[in-house]
Design an enzyme around this catalytic site. Structure first.
Site, short mmCIF file in Angstrom:
data_model
loop_
_atom_site.label_atom_id
_atom_site.label_comp_id
_atom_site.label_asym_id
_atom_site.label_seq_id
_atom_site.Cartn_x
_atom_site.Cartn_y
_atom_site.Cartn_z
N GLY A 73 59.02 14.88 -37.82
CA GLY A 73 58.73 13.71 -36.55
C GLY A 73 59.22 12.22 -37.27
O GLY A 73 59.42 12.34 -38.49
N GLN A 99 60.27 3.34 -38.47
CA GLN A 99 60.58 3.94 -39.74
C GLN A 99 62.04 3.62 -40.05
O GLN A 99 62.50 3.86 -41.22
CB GLN A 99 60.07 5.48 -39.78
N CYS A 103 54.65 12.25 -44.55
CA CYS A 103 55.28 11.29 -43.72
C CYS A 103 56.71 10.86 -44.54
O CYS A 103 56.52 10.69 -45.92
CB CYS A 103 54.43 10.12 -43.70
N LEU A 104 57.69 10.71 -43.85
CA LEU A 104 59.05 10.31 -44.28
C LEU A 104 58.92 8.93 -45.17
O LEU A 104 59.92 8.46 -45.90
CB LEU A 104 60.00 10.54 -43.55
N HIS A 126 50.29 11.51 -35.19
CA HIS A 126 50.79 11.05 -36.62
C HIS A 126 51.74 9.86 -36.14
O HIS A 126 51.91 8.80 -36.53
CB HIS A 126 51.27 11.85 -37.31
N GLU A 127 52.63 10.16 -35.24
CA GLU A 127 53.92 9.35 -34.76
C GLU A 127 53.34 8.24 -34.01
O GLU A 127 53.87 7.23 -34.25
CB GLU A 127 54.88 10.17 -33.96
N HIS A 148 52.06 5.31 -35.91
CA HIS A 148 53.43 4.59 -36.47
C HIS A 148 53.56 3.36 -35.50
O HIS A 148 53.93 2.46 -35.96
CB HIS A 148 54.54 5.33 -36.54
ZN ZN Z 1 55.07 9.26 -40.47
#
Ligand code: ZN
Length: 174
Positions: A46, A51, A94-95, A136-137, A140
């Protein structure tokens, strides 16, 4: 399509609140294509636009990634509602916080309304891994990271770990 750099903590851009987009056009689809490429290149499931530095309310996801077939999904101007009373802990990563994983407790079922890749209005109930990932997204988009749900000590530890990792990667690149 292009792979773009994914921002990591403590980059202040990740704390920005993203803005709704006017609609889905070619430019936005091109952004979503870049997001998907960047997500796949980083082995993620995701990614939110912020990001890669774009404060727009756009999310891409592929929960099948790594299992062979690609099944990309796109969420534009997503809105969550009707969270279940039942919550479940789930290990998240998380990336933007590479190599750090920890458990976060969230509702295990939630409704999501959004525009898809074609700009069509969609509504569905997210459960299980989908529910974890979309919440989670969505965080962000509000400038919230999963480590913000953890204790201050754990949060600091995560940021230190990423800082060290990024420094090491820079040294390796020289
Ligand atoms: Zn993330």
């Amino acid at each position: 399509m292009a792979v773009r750099e994914i921002l990591t903590v403590p980059n202040p851009t990740l704390k920005k609140v993203s803005k709704p987009v006017a609609g889905v056009d070619e430019e936005l689809r091109s952004l979503m294509d870049d997001m998907l490429d960047s997500m796949y290149a980083a082995d993620g499931i995701g990614l939110a636009a912020i990001q890669i530095g774009e404060p727009k309310r756009v999310i891409v996801m592929d929960l099948e990634w790594g299992k062979g077939e690609r099944n990309p999904r796109y969420f534009v101007n997503p809105v969550l509602s009707d969270p279940s009373d039942d919550t479940l802990p789930h290990e998240e990563g998380c990336l933007s916080i590479p190599t750090y994983f920890d458990e976060v407790e969230r509702p295990d079922r939630i409704k999501i309304d959004y525009l898809d890749y074609d700009g069509k209005q969609q509504s569905e109930i997210a459960e299980g891994m989908f529910a974890v990932c979309i919440q989670h997204e969505m965080d962000h988009l509000e400038g919230v990271l999963f480590i913000d749900h953890l204790s201050r000590l754990k949060r600091q530890r995560a940021v230190q770990k990423v800082k060290k990792l990024v420094k090491q990667r820079e040294l390796d690149d020289e």
